[in-house]
Design an enzyme around this catalytic site. Structure first.
Site, PDB file in Angstrom:
ATOM      1  N   ARG A 198      -8.620 -12.254   3.828  1.00 18.59           N
ATOM      2  CA  ARG A 198      -8.760 -11.093   2.949  1.00 18.59           C
ATOM      3  C   ARG A 198      -9.784 -10.093   3.495  1.00 18.59           C
ATOM      4  O   ARG A 198      -9.618  -8.875   3.340  1.00 18.59           O
ATOM      5  CB  ARG A 198      -9.159 -11.577   1.552  1.00 18.59           C
ATOM      6  CG  ARG A 198      -9.156 -10.501   0.481  1.00 18.59           C
ATOM      7  CD  ARG A 198      -9.216 -11.138  -0.901  1.00 18.59           C
ATOM      8  NE  ARG A 198      -9.227 -10.141  -1.961  1.00 18.59           N
ATOM      9  CZ  ARG A 198     -10.279  -9.876  -2.733  1.00 18.59           C
ATOM     10  NH1 ARG A 198     -11.421 -10.537  -2.552  1.00 18.59           N
ATOM     11  NH2 ARG A 198     -10.201  -8.966  -3.685  1.00 18.59           N
TER      12      ARG A 198
ATOM     13  N   HIS B  56      -8.993  -6.165   3.880  1.00 13.32           N
ATOM     14  CA  HIS B  56      -9.793  -5.141   3.210  1.00 13.32           C
ATOM     15  C   HIS B  56     -10.553  -4.283   4.213  1.00 13.32           C
ATOM     16  O   HIS B  56     -10.942  -3.159   3.895  1.00 13.32           O
ATOM     17  CB  HIS B  56     -10.747  -5.780   2.207  1.00 13.32           C
ATOM     18  CG  HIS B  56     -10.070  -6.195   0.945  1.00 13.32           C
ATOM     19  ND1 HIS B  56     -10.663  -6.100  -0.299  1.00 13.32           N
ATOM     20  CD2 HIS B  56      -8.833  -6.706   0.710  1.00 13.32           C
ATOM     21  CE1 HIS B  56      -9.821  -6.527  -1.229  1.00 13.32           C
ATOM     22  NE2 HIS B  56      -8.706  -6.910  -0.639  1.00 13.32           N
TER      23      HIS B  56
ATOM     24  N   VAL C 260      -9.252   0.279   5.029  1.00 10.58           N
ATOM     25  CA  VAL C 260     -10.260   1.326   4.785  1.00 10.58           C
ATOM     26  C   VAL C 260     -10.708   1.900   6.129  1.00 10.58           C
ATOM     27  O   VAL C 260     -11.529   1.313   6.831  1.00 10.58           O
ATOM     28  CB  VAL C 260     -11.469   0.751   4.013  1.00 10.58           C
ATOM     29  CG1 VAL C 260     -12.468   1.857   3.704  1.00 10.58           C
ATOM     30  CG2 VAL C 260     -10.996   0.097   2.716  1.00 10.58           C
TER      31      VAL C 260
ATOM     32  N   ASP D 258     -12.328  -1.732  11.644  1.00 14.86           N
ATOM     33  CA  ASP D 258     -13.560  -1.368  12.350  1.00 14.86           C
ATOM     34  C   ASP D 258     -14.793  -2.110  11.832  1.00 14.86           C
ATOM     35  O   ASP D 258     -15.929  -1.732  12.135  1.00 14.86           O
ATOM     36  CB  ASP D 258     -13.798   0.140  12.244  1.00 14.86           C
ATOM     37  CG  ASP D 258     -13.916   0.613  10.798  1.00 14.86           C
ATOM     38  OD1 ASP D 258     -13.866  -0.232   9.881  1.00 14.86           O
ATOM     39  OD2 ASP D 258     -14.068   1.832  10.582  1.00 14.86           O
TER      40      ASP D 258
ATOM     41  N   SER E   2     -16.096  -2.053   9.025  1.00 14.69           N
ATOM     42  CA  SER E   2     -16.915  -1.284   8.071  1.00 14.69           C
ATOM     43  C   SER E   2     -17.181  -2.094   6.809  1.00 14.69           C
ATOM     44  O   SER E   2     -18.219  -1.941   6.162  1.00 14.69           O
ATOM     45  CB  SER E   2     -16.232   0.043   7.713  1.00 14.69           C
ATOM     46  OG  SER E   2     -14.948  -0.182   7.145  1.00 14.69           O
TER      47      SER E   2
ATOM     48  N   GLU F  92     -19.074  -0.701   1.513  1.00 16.19           N
ATOM     49  CA  GLU F  92     -17.826  -0.984   0.805  1.00 16.19           C
ATOM     50  C   GLU F  92     -17.879  -2.263  -0.038  1.00 16.19           C
ATOM     51  O   GLU F  92     -16.953  -2.557  -0.786  1.00 16.19           O
ATOM     52  CB  GLU F  92     -16.683  -1.077   1.833  1.00 16.19           C
ATOM     53  CG  GLU F  92     -16.476   0.233   2.581  1.00 16.19           C
ATOM     54  CD  GLU F  92     -15.652   0.100   3.854  1.00 16.19           C
ATOM     55  OE1 GLU F  92     -14.944  -0.923   4.007  1.00 16.19           O
ATOM     56  OE2 GLU F  92     -15.729   1.011   4.707  1.00 16.19           O
TER      57      GLU F  92
ATOM     58  N   ASN G  78     -13.756  -5.161  -4.113  1.00  8.58           N
ATOM     59  CA  ASN G  78     -14.585  -6.061  -3.306  1.00  8.58           C
ATOM     60  C   ASN G  78     -15.741  -6.711  -4.063  1.00  8.58           C
ATOM     61  O   ASN G  78     -16.149  -7.829  -3.750  1.00  8.58           O
ATOM     62  CB  ASN G  78     -15.178  -5.298  -2.112  1.00  8.58           C
ATOM     63  CG  ASN G  78     -14.117  -4.781  -1.164  1.00  8.58           C
ATOM     64  OD1 ASN G  78     -12.994  -5.271  -1.143  1.00  8.58           O
ATOM     65  ND2 ASN G  78     -14.464  -3.776  -0.373  1.00  8.58           N
TER      66      ASN G  78
ATOM     67  N   HIS H  39      -0.820 -14.473  -0.374  1.00  2.02           N
ATOM     68  CA  HIS H  39      -1.223 -15.039  -1.660  1.00  2.02           C
ATOM     69  C   HIS H  39      -0.657 -16.440  -1.875  1.00  2.02           C
ATOM     70  O   HIS H  39      -0.724 -16.973  -2.977  1.00  2.02           O
ATOM     71  CB  HIS H  39      -0.826 -14.100  -2.809  1.00  2.02           C
ATOM     72  CG  HIS H  39      -1.703 -12.892  -2.901  1.00  2.02           C
ATOM     73  ND1 HIS H  39      -1.576 -11.933  -3.884  1.00  2.02           N
ATOM     74  CD2 HIS H  39      -2.759 -12.492  -2.137  1.00  2.02           C
ATOM     75  CE1 HIS H  39      -2.491 -11.002  -3.705  1.00  2.02           C
ATOM     76  NE2 HIS H  39      -3.216 -11.315  -2.654  1.00  2.02           N
ATOM     77  N   THR H  40      -0.144 -17.030  -0.818  1.00  2.00           N
ATOM     78  CA  THR H  40       0.210 -18.443  -0.851  1.00  2.00           C
ATOM     79  C   THR H  40      -1.052 -19.302  -0.748  1.00  2.00           C
ATOM     80  O   THR H  40      -1.013 -20.514  -0.938  1.00  2.00           O
ATOM     81  CB  THR H  40       1.178 -18.805   0.285  1.00  2.00           C
ATOM     82  OG1 THR H  40       1.502 -20.192   0.212  1.00  2.00           O
ATOM     83  CG2 THR H  40       0.564 -18.541   1.659  1.00  2.00           C
TER      84      THR H  40
ATOM     85  N   ASP I   4      -1.327 -19.397  -5.770  1.00  2.00           N
ATOM     86  CA  ASP I   4      -0.112 -20.209  -5.635  1.00  2.00           C
ATOM     87  C   ASP I   4      -0.418 -21.584  -6.211  1.00  2.00           C
ATOM     88  O   ASP I   4      -1.059 -22.416  -5.565  1.00  2.00           O
ATOM     89  CB  ASP I   4       0.288 -20.301  -4.152  1.00  2.00           C
ATOM     90  CG  ASP I   4       1.342 -21.373  -3.879  1.00  2.00           C
ATOM     91  OD1 ASP I   4       1.921 -21.915  -4.846  1.00  2.00           O
ATOM     92  OD2 ASP I   4       1.583 -21.662  -2.695  1.00  2.00           O
TER      93      ASP I   4
END
Length: 323
Positions: free
Chosen positions: A67, A71, A75, A79, A81, A93, A99, A198-199, A243
């Site tokens: 994840r 994420h 954005v 990189d 960030s 962020e 987040n 999302h498994t 899941d």
């Protein structure tokens, strides 16, 4: 009449052009799987060992690291960030809506970075660590392997605003999801494939409460089973697996759950709710191999979103702050 160019001057022109092309190529370096082959030959094995150890200690960490990469890439490109702490120049962020109190795995990244700085100081970027750790996490949980392209560099800034606006929210309907992915050059098929992440992993009560109490396209026994740990008020940070069937195995059970109206998030069930992506969910539910192949290809494509290369950005010594 202008004189013809002599052969020596033509050769000089060609040499200058080739030299210019070489330097332009250096600045706009394409990502390559062998980027660290000479500069840090043990980079990939070092990352893999740390990820395997972290996931073995806590299987959920695999989803958390995957994840982080997602994420990050959504954005302003891949990189790193997302890893920057707030400072006097910008707000990072980490406190963005998608987040805050949710992203995790920063300590694992710190450990990896520290190990890499010991063996190859100033060579391996935090952005590449995220990309490789995401792949290694999927593999550690029984999923597919893929070749990670390398050579990303790290940003010197972050954007709270961009994080709040670019990361798809769990409340989005199908058209919103399609738009969020299309804005990044990702197709509807790639949206479905990447959602298959999302498994694995877990979600907080606060992001699925409305679904289990108010929505109708949800299996009633599934909804009831979740309510004891996610009351209508309170318990915001209580967790449930995305899941329920095999929460620590990277497989295609997620899609079978959607067909049974057992998607945990509103955005999950939107992929199978009488819309344009139903057929793709059906396809992946009955063909695990095609899901894994498409997921791997989509991860490579996502990992190539606006990377900083050449002389852009920097190689952070500490992933949480700029040099």
């Amino acid at each position: 009449m202008a004189p013809f160019l002599s052969i020596p001057s033509i050769l000089t022109t060609i040499k200058l052009f080739l030299l210019f092309s070489f330097f332009v190529g250096m600045v706009y370096t394409q990502l390559s799987p062998t980027f660290y082959a000479t500069s840090c030959p043990n980079a990939l094995s070092t990352i893999k060992s740390a990820v395997d150890s972290a996931v073995s200690s806590e299987p959920r960490m695999g989803a958390s690291l995957l994840r982080l990469h997602f994420h990050d890439c959504f954005v302003n490109g891949c990189d790193a960030s997302v890893l920057l702490d707030d400072n006097s120049t910008f707000t990072g962020e980490k406190t963005a809506g998608p987040n805050n109190n949710s992203l995790r795995g920063f300590d694992v990244v710190d450990t990896i970075k520290s190990q890499l700085e010991n063996i190859c100081p100033g060579v391996v970027s935090c952005a590449d660590i995220l990309a490789v750790a995401a792949r290694d996490s999927v593999v550690a949980l029984g999923g597919t392997n893929w070749t990670v392209q390398l050579g990303r560099r790290d940003s010197t800034t972050a954007s709270l605003t961009a994080a709040n606006s670019n990361i798809p929210a769990p409340t989005l309907n199908l058209s919103g999801l399609l738009s969020a992915f299309s804005n990044k050059g990702l197709t509807a098929k790639e949206l479905v494939a990447l959602s298959g992440s999302h498994t694995i992993g877990q979600a907080r009560c606060t992001v699925f409460r409305t679904r289990i109490y108010n929505e109708t396209n949800i299996d009633s026994s599934f909804a009831t089973s979740l309510k004891s740990n996610c009351p209508s008020t309170g318990g915001d940070n209580n967790l449930a697996p995305l899941d329920l069937t095999s929460p620590t195995s990277f497989d295609n059970a997620y899609f079978k759950n959607l067909i049974s109206n057992k998607g945990l998030l509103h955005s999950d069930q939107e992929l199978f709710n009488g819309g344009s992506t139903d057929s793709q969910v059906n396809a992946y539910s009955s063909n695990s191999a095609s899901f894994l192949t498409d997921f791997a290809n989509a991860m490579v494509k996502m990992g190539n979103l606006s990377p900083l290369t050449g002389t852009s950005g920097q190689i952070r010594k500490n992933c949480r702050k700029t040099n």
